[in-house]
Structures are given as structure tokens and as C-alpha cells.
Design an enzyme around this catalytic site. Structure first.
Site, mmCIF file in Angstrom:
data_model
loop_
_atom_site.group_PDB
_atom_site.id
_atom_site.type_symbol
_atom_site.label_atom_id
_atom_site.label_comp_id
_atom_site.label_asym_id
_atom_site.label_seq_id
_atom_site.Cartn_x
_atom_site.Cartn_y
_atom_site.Cartn_z
ATOM 1 N N LYS A 52 0.825 -1.025 -0.091
ATOM 2 C CA LYS A 52 0.030 0.148 -0.062
ATOM 3 C C LYS A 52 0.807 1.304 -0.126
ATOM 4 C CE LYS A 52 -4.078 -1.017 2.387
ATOM 5 N NZ LYS A 52 -5.105 -1.080 3.754
ATOM 6 N N GLY B 199 -25.442 -1.982 0.550
ATOM 7 C CA GLY B 199 -24.757 -2.791 0.918
ATOM 8 C C GLY B 199 -23.204 -1.961 1.076
ATOM 9 N N CYS C 174 -19.850 -0.064 5.052
ATOM 10 C CA CYS C 174 -20.329 0.579 6.177
ATOM 11 C C CYS C 174 -21.735 0.142 6.694
ATOM 12 C CB CYS C 174 -20.241 2.049 5.676
ATOM 13 S SG CYS C 174 -18.547 2.542 5.593
#
Ligand code: UDX
Length: 447
Positions: free
Chosen positions: A37, A268, A271
Site C-alpha cells: 500500500k 450494501g 459501512c
């Protein structure tokens, strides 16, 4: 002297927050424990699809041509601790495996890794969505484990960004909520958010539990609105009504409002579903479970929509089995302008039909790679037209603009049967019917 800001966790929330803080003029150091990342971010690449985020990153990541150089990345907690006057904690809190509760291990380990390096007065600001009571616990942890002791303070500052609008929501939030325990903490956060505050963004100052609850209650309210209109869709199905007209009509009452009243296959993403479940779990621990039993119903209405879409498809195919039937699915992401397929209703419907023997071919403008990873056994096409080729029924499950702009006549030439089921109530029925299609949407049996 301008504040220096560290951002711990550079996922969706953290990467956006870090870039936005650099845009606001601060020196920023982003930290993550995942090397890939960090490598990507250092090159100015974003690990997900989010409109405008890559541009914003490239504008500020040090070492990239023409950048402000204000944004750097590290994997070293000691460096982040030494650098930052304010540390934002932006790691995720997923649903715990096999439970409703949130998994706090990333938040806990971020704070535990940072604390021993906090040698001077500092402010640690939690942004992650956490069970109420976490801030109190983490503040005590910091005071006990940071060499600075009580001077290593905590604040809670929930984030409300929506995927697809993350950059704009972060730079121009509709409100800033801060849970603080001292005037100093409030003052530091007012400095951090001086620009949006000057632009007129409301700045709400409160205690820890209220700040934590603002986030979960906002998401619960939004989920409730969606499930409310989906419940009305079920009644419209039974009564021969039209839920889209109904939503339009009740939405004119500005106490109700038009937003988040689009009926369809439901909510969906990373969260809403997990946040309402974690909220129920936490209320149970606090002995307030009765207050939130309605969320159980919100959740089950939502999950039922997916099954109803499957049944609508079955009916469209003559009512029997899916075996040997070709089903085109337009959309895999949980919402448009995102490549996120976490708990995606679209992918769930596609998967259910596939598992019942249907030959499903999916196309999504951005979510293909993630969808393939989650559901490798589905068929995937390179375009909407290719997905529809030879299909006995077409399901519209994520409301991308690209799908609204499709030419139904072109699709009609390649489909095996011209039946379109709109799981998002977002297509123009007249347009599709004029091109010879049978159009059917959820909650609008006669529309
Ligand atoms: C949400 C909250 O909006 C945000 O404030 C919070 O910080 C994180 O969770 P997000 O997950 O990006 O953001 O999705 P959101 O835009 O809220 O949509 C959630 C789901 O509801 C999507 O699957 C969407 O398709 C669905 N939805 C939305 C409907 O089914 N009907 C609607 O009318 C609106």
C-alpha cells in the site's frame, strides 16, 4: 507554526484524509503496516477507484513531478510519532467473523504501536467507526502507555465520507463533529479544520460517547430510510402501486425529503450493513438492546430485497428453474462510482442465480477485478453489450450512469429475449419499452 499531521491507516478513509490534509496546506505523513500500500501511494497510485483521489494524491506526494511535496508515507510508528502534532487514526473496523460486533483489533493495535513513542504533548484523533465507549477506553490506554502521560490526549472525530464522493466530502464536509475533553483538543481541531470552518461548515463539539454515536446513528438512519422505502415497495408489489411515484410524492414533504428513498435491491458496502449490526451488538452489551431491535428488521428487509430480485428474474424466465438460462447482470459494485464489492447486493443477486444453475454474465465499469476475486466462478464480459449478448433476461443492479446511457435498441439486437429488470429504479421505462423491451422494476408492478 503550522501543524504537522500524521494519518495512521491509509485505506479508503486514511488515504483520502491524508491527501485532503495536504490540500489544506499541512505537512502530512501517512502510515500503514502494509508495504504494498505504501509503495503504491508513494508512486501516487490509489489502491481503489475513487473519483478525484489519485489526482489529489499526485498533487501532493513528495517526489512526484510538480507536487507540493507536503505528503509523505512511512511504515515507522516512531517516525510518525516524532513528526505529528496531531495523529489521525483511520484504520478500519470490519464486522467480526461470525459475530455482529465490530473488530477493534486494528484500532487497538494502531494506538498500541503509537503510544510508546508519544514523548511530547500531542493529540490522537480517532476517525474510525467504533462501538460507543471505545474512545474512553483508548484515552485511558494512551495516558497509561505514552511517556507523555496525560499530555498524550485523545479526541474523537467521526468521518462521514461516502464512497464515490470521498474527496469532496472530506474537503467540504457537511458537518465536523468532535468529541473532546479539553479546550486544547478543541482548539487543535479548530486549527486543523480552519478552512472548512471558514467556509461555513458547522463544527459540533461534544463528549466522547456522543461523537461516537453520531456516526452509528447517522448510518442507522440512512439504512432505515432505504429499508422503509423498500418495505413500501413490497406493499406496492402486493397492492399494484408504484413505489417510485410514492417516494416522489412523500419526498415533497420536506420533513421527509427526497434523498435515500430509492427503492431497489437495497444497501450494501463496507459501512451500512456492518455498522448497524455492530450498533445492535454494542447496545446489547450496554443493556439497551430493546432500543435497537428495529434495526434487526431494517437489516432483514434489506436482505430480503436481494431474494426478491432473484424471484423477479425467475418469474421473467417463466417461473421455473434457472438451469440453462442466460442471465446478464449489469453492475457488481455496491453502488456506482465505486469499485467496492463488499457486501454488494448486485454481486449477491448474481451469485444466487449462478448457484441455482443460471448462466450469469456480469459487467461493471470499475468493479470487475474485485468481483472476480470474490466470485471467480461467475461469467464476466468486457462490456454491457457483451454481457447482454444471448441473454434471456437482463438485470440492472448498480445504477452507473453508463447503464442509463445505454441504447436499448442496440442491446435489443443482441439479447435473446428483450426483458429488462431494473433493480435500482434508475432506468427510463419509456425508453426501454419504446425499443421493444419488457421493463419491470421492483415495487412497480404496473409502472
Ligand atoms: C455510507 C454513508 O452514507 C456515509 O456517510 C458513511 O460515512 C459510510 O457509509 P457509503 O458506504 O459510501 O456511505 O454508501 P451510501 O452512499 O450511503 O450508499 C449505501 C448503499 O445504499 C448503497 O448500496 C446504495 O446503492 C444504497 N442506496 C442508497 C439505496 O439502495 N437507495 C437509496 O436511495 C440510496
Amino acid at each position: 507554526m503550522s501543524l504537522k499531521i500524521s494519518v495512521i491507516g491509509t485505506g479508503y478513509l486514511g488515504a483520502t484524509h491524508a491527501a485532503a490534509m495536504a490540500e489544506l496546506g499541512f505537512e502530512v505523513l501517512g502510515l500503514d503496516v502494509v508495504a504494498e500500500k505504501i509503495d503504491k501511494l508513494r508512486r501516487g497510485e490509489v489502491p481503489m477507484y475513487e473519483p478525484g483521489l489519485e489526482e489529489l494524491l499526485r498533487k501532493h506526494v513528495a517526489g512526484l513531478p510538480g507536487s507540493s511535496g507536503r505528503l509523505r508515507f512511512t511504515m515507522d510508528f516512531a517516525e510518525a510519532a516524532a513528526f505529528g502534532d496531531v495523529h489521525f487514526v483511520c484504520v478500519n473496523t470490519p464486522q467480526r467473523h461470525g459475530e455482529y460486533a465490530a473488530d477493534m483489533s486494528y484500532v487497538d493495535s494502531a494506538v498500541a504501536s503509537l503510544a510508546p513513542h508519544l514523548t511530547r504533548p500531542t493529540l490522537v484523533v480517532g476517525k474510525s467507526t467504533v462501538p460507543v465507549g471505545s474512545a474512553d477506553r483508548l484515552a485511558a490506554y494512551l495516558a497509561a502507555h505514552a511517556p507523555a502521560g496525560e499530555a498524550a490526549e485523545l479526541a474523537w472525530n467521526p468521518e462521514f465520507l461516502r464512497e464515490g464522493f470521498a474527496v469532496d466530502d472530506t474537503l467540504h464536509p457537511d458537518r465536523i463533529v468532535t468529541g473532546v475533553r479539553s479546550a486544547r483538543a478543541e482548539e487543535l481541531l479548530r486549527q486543523v479544520y480552519a478552512t472548512p470552518i471558514a467556509d461555513g461548515t458547522p463544527f459540533v463539539v461534544t463528549d466522547f460517547p456522543t461523537a461516537e454515536l453520531v456516526k452509528t446513528s447517522a448510518n442507522s438512519f440512512l439504512a432505515t430510510k432505504i429499508s422503509f422505502i423498500n418495505a413500501m415497495a413490497e406493499v406496492c408489489e402486493a397492492a399494484g402501486g408504484d413505489v417510485a411515484k410514492l417516494a416522489e410524492a412523500i419526498g415533497h414533504d420536506d420533513r421527509i425529503g427526497r434523498k435515500f428513498l430509492r427503492a431497489g435491491i437495497g444497501f450494501g458496502g463496507g459501512c451500512l450493513p456492518k455498522d448497524i449490526r455492530a450498533f445492535m451488538a454494542r447496545a446489547g452489551e450496554l443493556g439497551a438492546d430493546q432500543a435497537l431491535t428495529f434495526l434487526r428488521e431494517i437489516d432483514s428487509i434489506n436482505m430480503r430485497q436481494r431474494g426478491q430480485m432473484v424471484e423477479l428474474a425467475r418469474q421473467a424466465l417463466g417461473g421455473g428453474s434457472f438451469l440453462g438460462k442466460r442471465v446478464a447482470v449489469l453492475g457488481a459494485a455496491f453502488k456506482p462510482d465505486s469499485d467496492d464489492v463488499r457486501d454488494s447486493p448486485a454481486l449477491n443477486v448474481a451469485g444466487q442465480i449462478h448457484l441455482q444453475g443460471g448462466q450469469v454474465t456480469v459487467f461493471d465499469p470499475k468493479g470487475m477485478e474485485n468481483a472476480r476475486r470474490v466470485f471467480p466462478t461467475l461469467g464476466y464480459a468486457d462490456s454491457a453489450l457483451e454481457a447482454v449478448r444471448g441473454a434471456d433476461v437482463v438485470l440492472h443492479l448498480t445504477e452507473w450512469r453508463e447503464f442509463r446511457e445505454l441504447d436499448p435498441r442496440e442491446l435489443g439486437k443482441v439479447a435473446s429475449a428483450q426483458v429488462i429488470l431494473d433493480g435500482r429504479n434508475a432506468l427510463d421505462p419509456e425508453l426501454w419499452r419504446a425499443a421493444g423491451w419488457t421493463y419491470r422494476a421492483m415495487g412497480r408492478p404496473t409502472a
